[in-house]
Design a protein around this motif. Sequence first.
Motif, PDB file in Angstrom:
ATOM      1  N   VAL A   1     -24.928 -46.603   8.753  1.00 21.65           N
ATOM      2  CA  VAL A   1     -25.228 -45.869   9.980  1.00 21.65           C
ATOM      3  C   VAL A   1     -26.203 -46.696  10.801  1.00 21.65           C
ATOM      4  CG1 VAL A   1     -26.346 -43.806  10.919  1.00 21.65           C
ATOM      5  CG2 VAL A   1     -24.763 -43.617   8.989  1.00 21.65           C
ATOM      6  N   SER A  26     -20.906 -43.557   9.421  1.00 19.25           N
ATOM      7  CA  SER A  26     -20.393 -42.420   8.671  1.00 19.25           C
ATOM      8  C   SER A  26     -21.244 -41.169   8.912  1.00 19.25           C
ATOM      9  CB  SER A  26     -20.356 -42.752   7.179  1.00 19.25           C
ATOM     10  OG  SER A  26     -19.807 -41.679   6.447  1.00 19.25           O
ATOM     11  N   ILE A  27     -21.061 -40.585  10.082  1.00 18.18           N
ATOM     12  CA  ILE A  27     -21.834 -39.408  10.470  1.00 18.18           C
ATOM     13  C   ILE A  27     -20.897 -38.244  10.705  1.00 18.18           C
ATOM     14  CG2 ILE A  27     -23.353 -38.428  12.223  1.00 18.18           C
ATOM     15  CD1 ILE A  27     -24.361 -41.272  12.764  1.00 18.18           C
ATOM     16  N   TYR A  98     -29.224 -36.516  10.178  1.00 20.23           N
ATOM     17  CA  TYR A  98     -27.770 -36.440  10.216  1.00 20.23           C
ATOM     18  C   TYR A  98     -27.194 -36.099   8.848  1.00 20.23           C
ATOM     19  CZ  TYR A  98     -27.098 -41.032   7.984  1.00 20.23           C
ATOM     20  OH  TYR A  98     -27.076 -42.074   7.106  1.00 20.23           O
ATOM     21  N   ASP A 100     -23.794 -36.849   6.452  1.00 19.04           N
ATOM     22  CA  ASP A 100     -22.620 -37.702   6.312  1.00 19.04           C
ATOM     23  C   ASP A 100     -21.416 -36.874   5.826  1.00 19.04           C
ATOM     24  OD1 ASP A 100     -23.506 -39.427   3.193  1.00 19.04           O
ATOM     25  OD2 ASP A 100     -22.905 -37.364   3.571  1.00 19.04           O
ATOM     26  N   TYR A 101     -20.292 -37.539   5.628  1.00 21.59           N
ATOM     27  CA  TYR A 101     -19.059 -36.829   5.292  1.00 21.59           C
ATOM     28  C   TYR A 101     -19.068 -36.277   3.870  1.00 21.59           C
ATOM     29  CZ  TYR A 101     -17.088 -38.353   9.691  1.00 21.59           C
ATOM     30  OH  TYR A 101     -16.845 -38.546  11.023  1.00 21.59           O
TER      31      TYR A 101
END
Length: 120
Positions: A1, A26-27, A98, A100-101
């Motif tokens: 990121v 990857s957010i 944030y 991530d997935y």
Amino acid sequence: VQLQAFGGGLVQAGGFLRLSCSASGSIFSINAMRWYRQPPGNERKLVATISSGGRTNYPDSLKGRFTISRDNAKKTVYLQIHSLKPEDTAVYYCNVDYIDYRGTLYANYWGQGTQVTVSS
């Protein structure tokens, strides 16, 4: 990121700047987004915060000349600074929380700074 900040530079007192900071990688989602600044020889301090819903907050000492906003689709946070003063000279940093997935929360993730220099 990565968080990449843009918009700094040399500006005369009384001028205007718009900083932007874009997140990539990857957010899945971004919660709070913040701007901090660090003047030469001083500690880094909070300038503005914006929630995922757009609610903003500023330290009392900075209310009035700073406006934070965000574009969730672009994963970008902005900071408008009006009536710039020499004491606004600093490196300005963006900071986000944030997810991530995988659902992992990353709090206080820092970007690189952008230098703002205000001449009198």
